[in-house]
Scaffold this active site. Sequence first.
Site, short mmCIF file in Angstrom:
data_model
loop_
_atom_site.label_atom_id
_atom_site.label_comp_id
_atom_site.label_asym_id
_atom_site.label_seq_id
_atom_site.Cartn_x
_atom_site.Cartn_y
_atom_site.Cartn_z
CB CYS A 278 25.41 56.67 3.83
SG CYS A 278 24.86 58.10 4.69
N1 SAJ Z 1 33.59 51.19 8.28
C1 SAJ Z 1 34.47 50.12 8.33
N2 SAJ Z 1 35.74 50.30 7.88
C2 SAJ Z 1 36.17 51.50 7.38
C3 SAJ Z 1 35.26 52.58 7.34
C4 SAJ Z 1 33.98 52.40 7.80
O1 SAJ Z 1 34.11 49.03 8.77
O2 SAJ Z 1 37.35 51.60 7.00
C5 SAJ Z 1 32.22 51.00 8.74
C6 SAJ Z 1 31.86 51.93 9.89
O3 SAJ Z 1 32.19 51.34 11.12
C7 SAJ Z 1 30.34 52.07 9.70
C8 SAJ Z 1 30.15 51.98 8.20
O4 SAJ Z 1 31.35 51.36 7.68
O5 SAJ Z 1 29.66 51.01 10.33
C9 SAJ Z 1 29.97 53.33 7.54
O6 SAJ Z 1 31.03 54.10 7.98
P1 SAJ Z 1 31.38 55.54 7.31
O7 SAJ Z 1 32.69 55.97 7.87
O8 SAJ Z 1 31.24 55.48 5.87
O9 SAJ Z 1 30.32 56.45 8.05
P2 SAJ Z 1 28.93 57.01 7.55
O10 SAJ Z 1 27.91 56.00 7.27
O11 SAJ Z 1 28.59 58.07 8.53
O12 SAJ Z 1 29.34 57.58 6.18
C10 SAJ Z 1 29.35 58.93 6.00
C11 SAJ Z 1 29.05 59.01 4.55
N3 SAJ Z 1 28.48 60.26 4.27
C12 SAJ Z 1 27.46 60.27 3.38
O13 SAJ Z 1 27.12 59.33 2.75
C13 SAJ Z 1 26.82 61.54 3.20
C14 SAJ Z 1 30.25 58.77 3.72
O14 SAJ Z 1 30.04 59.22 2.37
C15 SAJ Z 1 31.43 59.46 4.26
O15 SAJ Z 1 32.55 59.22 3.43
C16 SAJ Z 1 31.69 58.90 5.63
O16 SAJ Z 1 30.60 59.40 6.39
C17 SAJ Z 1 33.01 59.34 6.19
O17 SAJ Z 1 33.81 59.92 5.46
O18 SAJ Z 1 33.24 59.05 7.37
#
Ligand code: SAJ
Length: 440
Positions: A278
């Site tokens: 995403c």
């Molecule tokens: N990440 C960081 N630092 C942060 C947060 C995330 O480096 O502070 C990295 C994570 O390690 C990962 C990537 O970013 O590699 C994405 O992380 P994410 O927490 O956004 O996880 P996702 O990809 O599973 O995102 C989902 C998304 N859901 C959808 O798009 C439907 C996102 O919108 C959500 O907000 C997110 O989950 C969430 O809330 O955890």
Amino acid sequence: MSSWGGSIMTLLQRIQAREARVVVVGAGYVGLPLAVEVAAAGFRTTAYDKSADKVASIGRGVSYVNDVPSSKLEPLVRAGTLASSSDPESLASADVIIICVPTPLNKTKDPDNSFILDAAEMIAARMKRPQLVVLESTTFPGFTREVLLPRFVQAGRKPDLDFFLAFSPERVDPGNPKYFTHNTPKVLGGISPQSLEVARAMYACFIETLVPVSSTDSAEMVKLLENTFRAVNIGLVNEVAIMCARLHLDTWEVIQAAATKPFGFMPFYPGPGLGGHCIPIDPLYLSWKLKTLKYHARFITLADEINSAMPEFIEVMVADALNARKKAVRGSRILICGVTYKRNIDDVRESPALDIIELLQRRGAEVAYSDAHAPILRFGEQEMHSVPIEEADRFDCVVITTDHEDVDYATLCERAQLVVDTRNATRAVRAKYAAKIVSL
Ligand code: SAJ
């Protein structure tokens, strides 16, 4: 509403009476939870997927999505409420079709909507009765109205008579223990008030909170704002980590102290890069669309540059840490601890750990990995197998790229010769093992 045609009233009645047949196209991490929620709401539901394995697994009541327990899936399959199919003909008898297929980027980082278009062709060719079609896959603003709608019109179908069309962004957060399909507010946009009305009637049957907006374009943009917000803020905090390295400051202390501000601040955390299907991808759908309108979305481009450069930043951190111990990367044995794209899940898609493995291999290191959530790793030409974390002492350096909560980092630091921590996983033992921990 009373002036609306018969087809909408019929469809609304079938939905309200739970007689509507629903087909979810794409039974992945979005489609399967959705199909289960729809079936649990009393609709005869078919999870359509091209993958024979997925279809067979659902048919046996066995879930392959962590957020969907088989204990919830199996009774629905046994009761005949939820079925699975890879036969496009299953679409012909549907009253409601919800499209949840992947929307990746192609090799030039441009949108690849081919999966949606394949689904649209399948639907348009079999549309025999008034159908509600909802697109949930993330795409650029305007896609539903400019691309999807004409596909159905070109097939001779009349909007708001033969079909009703809406966009509703998926908001699945893999591994989230609190928010699931039913209790995550759902944004909805229709190509018309009639289409929005039918979509609202359908989603109201199984989603607690609906958020209708004025158009499909607006609903598409809502999703992209949500995920661009994350990508840009993660890019910012990754650059803060690079700045703190130059200032010899503890990044994590700075962020945690800033996070005590009870208003006007929201913590994000640095890491080895941006993974998942995403956040690294969705913002580029938005910047691509704006490029066609002759606008350069600079924040998105800059965040993508910074986030994409983090694996190289970690590579240099590892090289410098080995160098400080009079070791070269070439010939060193390096263990990558955690390869999934975020903690406590088994998904490695777009994981920055894979980039870091390749970068270190290219420098001549002998790289292995340890991740119980991903026992086998296949990427590029490689197939690797997870080694037990207890073997950490056999390596010149351990790089923590994913901070799974089921790893004992104190024992890891006790055993390891050198630890490069990109996730603040060793915070509890950083003082005790300060001589062997290098932190992002
Ligand atoms: N990440 C960081 N630092 C942060 C947060 C995330 O480096 O502070 C990295 C994570 O390690 C990962 C990537 O970013 O590699 C994405 O992380 P994410 O927490 O956004 O996880 P996702 O990809 O599973 O995102 C989902 C998304 N859901 C959808 O798009 C439907 C996102 O919108 C959500 O907000 C997110 O989950 C969430 O809330 O955890």
